[in-house]
Motif scaffolding. Structure first.
Motif, mmCIF file in Angstrom:
data_model
loop_
_atom_site.group_PDB
_atom_site.id
_atom_site.type_symbol
_atom_site.label_atom_id
_atom_site.label_comp_id
_atom_site.label_asym_id
_atom_site.label_seq_id
_atom_site.Cartn_x
_atom_site.Cartn_y
_atom_site.Cartn_z
ATOM 1 N N GLN A 239 119.954 54.674 54.127
ATOM 2 C CA GLN A 239 120.893 55.706 53.700
ATOM 3 C C GLN A 239 122.086 55.101 52.961
ATOM 4 O OE1 GLN A 239 121.411 57.785 57.568
ATOM 5 N NE2 GLN A 239 120.843 59.628 56.445
ATOM 6 N N GLU A 240 122.504 53.898 53.385
ATOM 7 C CA GLU A 240 123.627 53.228 52.740
ATOM 8 C C GLU A 240 123.198 52.377 51.558
ATOM 9 O OE1 GLU A 240 125.473 51.107 55.904
ATOM 10 O OE2 GLU A 240 126.189 52.927 56.921
ATOM 11 N N SER A 241 121.902 52.440 51.202
ATOM 12 C CA SER A 241 121.332 51.767 50.024
ATOM 13 C C SER A 241 121.330 50.246 50.133
ATOM 14 C CB SER A 241 122.089 52.183 48.750
ATOM 15 O OG SER A 241 122.043 53.581 48.571
ATOM 16 N N GLU A 242 121.593 49.697 51.288
ATOM 17 C CA GLU A 242 121.606 48.236 51.413
ATOM 18 C C GLU A 242 120.209 47.656 51.240
ATOM 19 O OE1 GLU A 242 124.103 46.462 54.484
ATOM 20 O OE2 GLU A 242 124.859 48.467 54.963
ATOM 21 N N LEU A 243 119.195 48.270 51.869
ATOM 22 C CA LEU A 243 117.839 47.782 51.697
ATOM 23 C C LEU A 243 117.327 48.066 50.293
ATOM 24 C CD1 LEU A 243 116.074 48.623 55.092
ATOM 25 C CD2 LEU A 243 116.906 46.423 54.270
ATOM 26 N N VAL A 244 117.787 49.156 49.694
ATOM 27 C CA VAL A 244 117.386 49.465 48.320
ATOM 28 C C VAL A 244 117.884 48.377 47.379
ATOM 29 C CG1 VAL A 244 117.588 51.134 46.436
ATOM 30 C CG2 VAL A 244 117.362 51.930 48.811
ATOM 31 N N VAL A 245 119.102 47.903 47.593
ATOM 32 C CA VAL A 245 119.656 46.831 46.769
ATOM 33 C C VAL A 245 118.864 45.542 46.956
ATOM 34 C CG1 VAL A 245 121.690 45.371 46.421
ATOM 35 C CG2 VAL A 245 121.960 47.839 46.712
ATOM 36 N N MET A 246 118.499 45.236 48.206
ATOM 37 C CA MET A 246 117.731 44.024 48.452
ATOM 38 C C MET A 246 116.355 44.103 47.799
ATOM 39 S SD MET A 246 119.917 42.275 49.979
ATOM 40 C CE MET A 246 118.835 40.854 50.177
ATOM 41 N N GLN A 247 115.748 45.278 47.808
ATOM 42 C CA GLN A 247 114.467 45.449 47.134
ATOM 43 C C GLN A 247 114.625 45.283 45.623
ATOM 44 O OE1 GLN A 247 113.527 49.325 48.956
ATOM 45 N NE2 GLN A 247 111.605 48.426 49.656
ATOM 46 N N ALA A 248 115.755 45.739 45.091
ATOM 47 C CA ALA A 248 115.997 45.619 43.655
ATOM 48 C C ALA A 248 116.183 44.166 43.231
ATOM 49 C CB ALA A 248 117.223 46.440 43.266
ATOM 50 N N THR A 249 116.636 43.315 44.158
ATOM 51 C CA THR A 249 116.800 41.893 43.838
ATOM 52 C C THR A 249 115.493 41.132 43.883
ATOM 53 O OG1 THR A 249 117.284 41.357 46.150
ATOM 54 C CG2 THR A 249 119.157 41.917 44.727
ATOM 55 N N GLY A 250 114.417 41.791 44.299
ATOM 56 C CA GLY A 250 113.112 41.140 44.295
ATOM 57 C C GLY A 250 112.540 40.866 45.671
ATOM 58 N N PHE A 251 113.213 41.298 46.747
ATOM 59 C CA PHE A 251 112.695 41.095 48.098
ATOM 60 C C PHE A 251 111.493 42.009 48.314
ATOM 61 C CE2 PHE A 251 115.981 38.950 50.988
ATOM 62 C CZ PHE A 251 116.390 38.114 49.963
ATOM 63 N N SER A 252 110.388 41.444 48.739
ATOM 64 C CA SER A 252 109.210 42.238 49.066
ATOM 65 C C SER A 252 109.355 42.845 50.453
ATOM 66 C CB SER A 252 107.948 41.370 49.008
ATOM 67 O OG SER A 252 107.985 40.395 50.038
ATOM 68 N N ALA A 253 108.446 43.741 50.776
ATOM 69 C CA ALA A 253 108.483 44.352 52.111
ATOM 70 C C ALA A 253 108.266 43.301 53.199
ATOM 71 C CB ALA A 253 107.439 45.454 52.202
ATOM 72 N N PHE A 254 107.392 42.330 52.936
ATOM 73 C CA PHE A 254 107.149 41.279 53.924
ATOM 74 C C PHE A 254 108.383 40.390 54.084
ATOM 75 C CE2 PHE A 254 102.776 42.397 52.823
ATOM 76 C CZ PHE A 254 102.199 42.431 54.076
ATOM 77 N N ARG A 255 109.095 40.142 52.969
ATOM 78 C CA ARG A 255 110.314 39.324 53.062
ATOM 79 C C ARG A 255 111.399 40.076 53.827
ATOM 80 N NH1 ARG A 255 114.029 37.383 54.334
ATOM 81 N NH2 ARG A 255 115.399 35.822 53.364
ATOM 82 N N LEU A 256 111.508 41.364 53.612
ATOM 83 C CA LEU A 256 112.496 42.154 54.354
ATOM 84 C C LEU A 256 112.156 42.237 55.828
ATOM 85 C CD1 LEU A 256 113.033 45.117 51.864
ATOM 86 C CD2 LEU A 256 114.658 43.297 52.377
ATOM 87 N N ALA A 257 110.860 42.141 56.161
ATOM 88 C CA ALA A 257 110.430 42.251 57.563
ATOM 89 C C ALA A 257 110.641 40.959 58.339
ATOM 90 C CB ALA A 257 108.960 42.645 57.625
ATOM 91 N N ARG A 258 111.019 39.880 57.656
ATOM 92 C CA ARG A 258 111.152 38.599 58.364
ATOM 93 C C ARG A 258 112.197 38.634 59.483
ATOM 94 N NH1 ARG A 258 112.163 33.174 54.945
ATOM 95 N NH2 ARG A 258 114.351 33.853 55.040
#
Length: 371
Positions: free
Chosen positions: A82-101
């Motif tokens: 909701q605060e777009s923090e994960l959206v920003v990280m995805q925009a920088t190139g983080f994959s779903a698996f990288r975000l799940a680490r």
């Protein structure tokens, strides 16, 4: 860990502590009500009630940890989306698996806590709880003996005591036993004492008599005695005294299914194996629950209204995971050597989470389903 991993871990751990505290409090209060009725009603003190309540806490914490991990993951991910923090990280190139680490690190941390609980703290607390329960079961004075009123310790038994001296001496005892369909026995004594027995206490009566009435022909036989010992094992239930609880045994003993342990607990080899391997498999549920909560919410995109559909999906998957876990335990109990079924629930949960993370990286397919 990178700065992002540390940040997400701190968010997950703080919310995990909050949800764990709330769930443990709810479970403990529910358990404490039953303990209060049982212990205080049997004449035990408040200190005994507090001791038993503390001894049940490790098991309560063990049960709620996976749920708390799931709730913390869903809450944190929904807020960051909701605060777009994960959206920003995805925009920088983080994959779903990288975000799940960091979520995986969080799940492994909770798993370590649960391993300590299930294999060390819970068996130790259950052993102490079993010992204290046996001691209280033997303490008939605290449970049943109250001067000046008629009591019924079990079905068909009536007990009356005029007075109990400060030294524990029972004065003017009346004990009626009407359990038999053929006769009725009444014991009276001027004095009586309680002594400890192997299974249940024994009642030593002094200067009294036993009246036995045959119901069929109405004949009564009176026997006077100077002293007489009555074993209370058949009169009062002592709650399985002398038998060790399965959850109080060490994990190694359960995994190896020692014959001596099976004889002491009265459990089968399949039951011992299921209990032992459940202690190793249950901590994996924390990893699976956290990953499922994260992977389900990653199926959605930014929305000011929240990820309610994805949260509902996460809850549904968690319920399905619990059903698989229950099924695996029932299969393991059916026959010896079927213990690998216990690991089905956690492994299926981790595989489903991995598949959903892969699916989350397919934007077109995801957009058609969760747009």
């Amino acid at each position: 860990m990178s700065r992002f991993d540390r940040y997400l871990m701190s968010q997950l751990l703080s919310l995990f502590g909050f949800f764990a505290l709330v769930l443990v409090a709810v479970y403990w209060v529910n358990r404490a009500v039953g303990l209060f009725d049982q212990l205080i009603g049997d004449g035990q003190s408040a200190l005994v009630f507090l001791e038993f309540s503390v001894l049940t806490l490790p098991n309560a914490i063990r049960l709620v940890l996976p749920i708390a991990a799931f709730a913390a993951t869903v809450y944190v991910v929904n807020r960051l989306m909701q605060e777009s923090e994960l959206v920003v990280m995805q925009a920088t190139g983080f994959s779903a698996f990288r975000l799940a680490r960091p979520v995986l690190y969080f799940g492994l941390t909770v798993m370590g806590m649960q391993l300590v609980l299930t294999n060390i703290l819970v068996p130790a607390s259950q052993r102490i709880l079993s010992e204290r329960s046996a001691e209280i079961s033997q303490n008939i004075t605290a449970r049943f003996l109250t001067a000046g009123q008629f009591m019924h310790p079990s079905q068909g038994i009536t007990l009356y005591i005029r007075e109990i001296s400060p030294t524990g001496e029972i004065l003017d005892l009346f004990l009626a036993d009407e359990r038999s369909e053929t006769d009725r026995a009444v014991h009276t004594a001027r004095k009586a004492f309680l002594v400890r027995g192997e299974v249940a206490p024994k009642l030593v009566m002094v200067d009294g008599s036993t009246q036995r009435l045959t119901r069929k022909d109405g004949r009564m036989a009176v026997t006077r005695f100077s002293d007489f010992t009555l074993d209370l094992a058949g009169l009062i239930s002592v709650g399985g005294a002398g038998q060790i609880a399965l959850n109080a045994l060490p994990t190694r003993v359960l995994l190896e299914a020692w014959p001596e342990a099976a004889a002491a607990t009265g459990a089968s080899v399949a039951q011992m194996q299921e209990e032992g391997h459940s202690r190793l498999a249950a901590p994996l549920l924390a990893v699976a629950a956290a990953l499922i909560g994260f992977a389900a919410l990653m199926q959605g995109s930014f929305s000011r209204f929240g990820l309610w559909r994805q949260m509902a999906l996460a809850v549904g998957l968690l319920i399905a995971l619990q059903l698989v876990w229950t099924w695996g335990g029932s299969v393991a109990l059916e026959r010896e050597g079927a213990w690998p079924a216990v690991y089905a629930g956690p492994l299926v949960g981790i595989l489903v989470a991995g598949a959903m993370l892969w699916w989350a990286q397919q934007p077109r397919r995801r957009g058609r389903i969760f747009a």
